[in-house]
Design a protein around this motif. Structure first.
Motif, mmCIF file in Angstrom:
data_model
loop_
_atom_site.group_PDB
_atom_site.id
_atom_site.type_symbol
_atom_site.label_atom_id
_atom_site.label_comp_id
_atom_site.label_asym_id
_atom_site.label_seq_id
_atom_site.Cartn_x
_atom_site.Cartn_y
_atom_site.Cartn_z
ATOM 1 N N ARG A 165 0.826 -1.208 0.000
ATOM 2 C CA ARG A 165 0.000 0.000 0.000
ATOM 3 C C ARG A 165 0.862 1.262 0.000
ATOM 4 N NH1 ARG A 165 -2.823 -2.914 4.004
ATOM 5 N NH2 ARG A 165 -2.475 -1.297 5.560
ATOM 6 N N MET A 166 1.984 1.224 0.703
ATOM 7 C CA MET A 166 2.891 2.386 0.719
ATOM 8 C C MET A 166 3.531 2.601 -0.650
ATOM 9 S SD MET A 166 4.562 1.887 4.558
ATOM 10 C CE MET A 166 6.160 2.314 3.975
ATOM 11 N N LYS A 167 3.841 1.529 -1.356
ATOM 12 C CA LYS A 167 4.460 1.626 -2.684
ATOM 13 C C LYS A 167 3.447 1.979 -3.768
ATOM 14 C CE LYS A 167 6.790 -1.914 -3.923
ATOM 15 N NZ LYS A 167 7.425 -3.215 -4.131
ATOM 16 N N ASN A 168 2.180 1.792 -3.488
ATOM 17 C CA ASN A 168 1.126 1.997 -4.482
ATOM 18 C C ASN A 168 0.035 2.930 -3.936
ATOM 19 O OD1 ASN A 168 1.916 -0.087 -6.664
ATOM 20 N ND2 ASN A 168 2.060 -1.227 -4.747
ATOM 21 N N PRO A 169 0.374 4.190 -3.642
ATOM 22 C CA PRO A 169 -0.614 5.104 -3.059
ATOM 23 C C PRO A 169 -1.800 5.380 -3.982
ATOM 24 C CG PRO A 169 1.370 6.302 -3.693
ATOM 25 C CD PRO A 169 1.671 4.832 -3.851
ATOM 26 N N TRP A 170 -1.630 5.166 -5.275
ATOM 27 C CA TRP A 170 -2.714 5.364 -6.235
ATOM 28 C C TRP A 170 -3.936 4.500 -5.887
ATOM 29 C CZ3 TRP A 170 -3.908 0.698 -8.227
ATOM 30 C CH2 TRP A 170 -2.897 -0.272 -8.236
ATOM 31 N N PHE A 171 -3.696 3.362 -5.229
ATOM 32 C CA PHE A 171 -4.809 2.459 -4.921
ATOM 33 C C PHE A 171 -5.798 3.119 -3.951
ATOM 34 C CE2 PHE A 171 -6.555 -0.702 -1.932
ATOM 35 C CZ PHE A 171 -7.470 -1.287 -2.793
ATOM 36 N N GLU A 172 -5.311 3.550 -2.797
ATOM 37 C CA GLU A 172 -6.224 4.132 -1.814
ATOM 38 C C GLU A 172 -6.677 5.535 -2.214
ATOM 39 O OE1 GLU A 172 -4.114 3.308 1.901
ATOM 40 O OE2 GLU A 172 -5.484 1.634 2.242
ATOM 41 N N GLU A 173 -5.865 6.226 -3.004
ATOM 42 C CA GLU A 173 -6.229 7.580 -3.440
ATOM 43 C C GLU A 173 -7.252 7.572 -4.579
ATOM 44 O OE1 GLU A 173 -2.446 9.260 -4.496
ATOM 45 O OE2 GLU A 173 -1.771 9.320 -2.407
ATOM 46 N N GLY A 174 -7.100 6.645 -5.517
ATOM 47 C CA GLY A 174 -7.939 6.673 -6.716
ATOM 48 C C GLY A 174 -8.909 5.524 -6.876
ATOM 49 N N VAL A 175 -8.494 4.318 -6.540
ATOM 50 C CA VAL A 175 -9.344 3.141 -6.760
ATOM 51 C C VAL A 175 -10.373 2.983 -5.646
ATOM 52 C CG1 VAL A 175 -9.370 0.628 -7.057
ATOM 53 C CG2 VAL A 175 -7.550 1.988 -8.117
ATOM 54 N N VAL A 176 -9.946 3.138 -4.397
ATOM 55 C CA VAL A 176 -10.858 2.919 -3.263
ATOM 56 C C VAL A 176 -12.091 3.824 -3.327
ATOM 57 C CG1 VAL A 176 -11.077 3.124 -0.744
ATOM 58 C CG2 VAL A 176 -9.171 1.842 -1.738
ATOM 59 N N PRO A 177 -11.963 5.129 -3.620
ATOM 60 C CA PRO A 177 -13.186 5.948 -3.714
ATOM 61 C C PRO A 177 -14.162 5.444 -4.784
ATOM 62 C CG PRO A 177 -11.256 7.355 -3.532
ATOM 63 C CD PRO A 177 -10.748 5.960 -3.741
ATOM 64 N N LYS A 178 -13.659 4.948 -5.899
ATOM 65 C CA LYS A 178 -14.536 4.410 -6.945
ATOM 66 C C LYS A 178 -15.199 3.123 -6.480
ATOM 67 C CE LYS A 178 -12.096 6.613 -10.697
ATOM 68 N NZ LYS A 178 -10.701 6.863 -10.790
#
Length: 169
Positions: A146-159
């Motif tokens: 999760r630390m290496k891939n911040p795009w996941f919680e920033e962009g994917v999780v809201p969708k």
């Protein structure tokens, strides 16, 4: 620790969580996702425990139904015989599934093939819609992913949260 199958489902479950296998804490409590991984998963889904534990909302269908034991880091892989033996039987009973959420690499490889690694499947989640949505495992062991891939919680999780809210309205 002996057999203690963990599966939660109802004919009318709207969302099916296809995951790895129960961990030790879940094995001991008998309640699916009743651990830190479950807390993070509910956060990602944007739901509280009351909504999460209504089986008409969420079914839990692990790749292995029982705790597989401890490995060097995390747990052992799910037992290989469970999914081929039981998943088709369980799927045949569902009548209202609107989304299948794939959690972790074991489930992703089983249901979506091995052409992409898990990170690629998570990034390419739209490719698998409307049937599947792929997530990394929410285990604390995965915090470095999760630390290496911040795009996941920033962009994917809201969708994902929007999609869950739409299904559960």
């Amino acid at each position: 620790m002996g057999a203690r199958p963990i599966i939660e489902a109802a004919k009318n479950s709207k969302i099916v969580l296809i995951s790895q296998a129960p961990g030790r804490i879940v094995h001991e409590s008998g309640i699916a996702w009743n651990d830190q991984s479950g807390k993070k998963l509910r956060e990602w889904l944007g739901v509280n425990e009351n909504i999460f534990y209504k089986v008409d909302n969420f079914a839990v269908l692990p790749m292995g139904f029982c705790y597989p034991g401890k490995a060097k880091t995390g747990d052992l892989p799910p037992r290989k015989e469970c999914a081929p033996l039981w998943h088709d039987v369980v799927w045949s009973e569902f009548k209202n599934v609107q989304l299948k959420i794939i959690i972790g690499s074991y489930a992703a490889n089983y249901y979506l093939g091995k052409e992409q690694n898990l990170t690629e499947k998570v990034q390419d989640y739209k490719r698998f819609l409307p049937e599947f949505w792929t997530l990394p495992h929410p285990s604390p062991v995965n915090r470095f992913w999760r630390m290496k891939n911040p795009w996941f919680e920033e962009g994917v999780v809201p969708k994902l949260q929007d999609k869950i809210a739409e299904i559960l309205k």
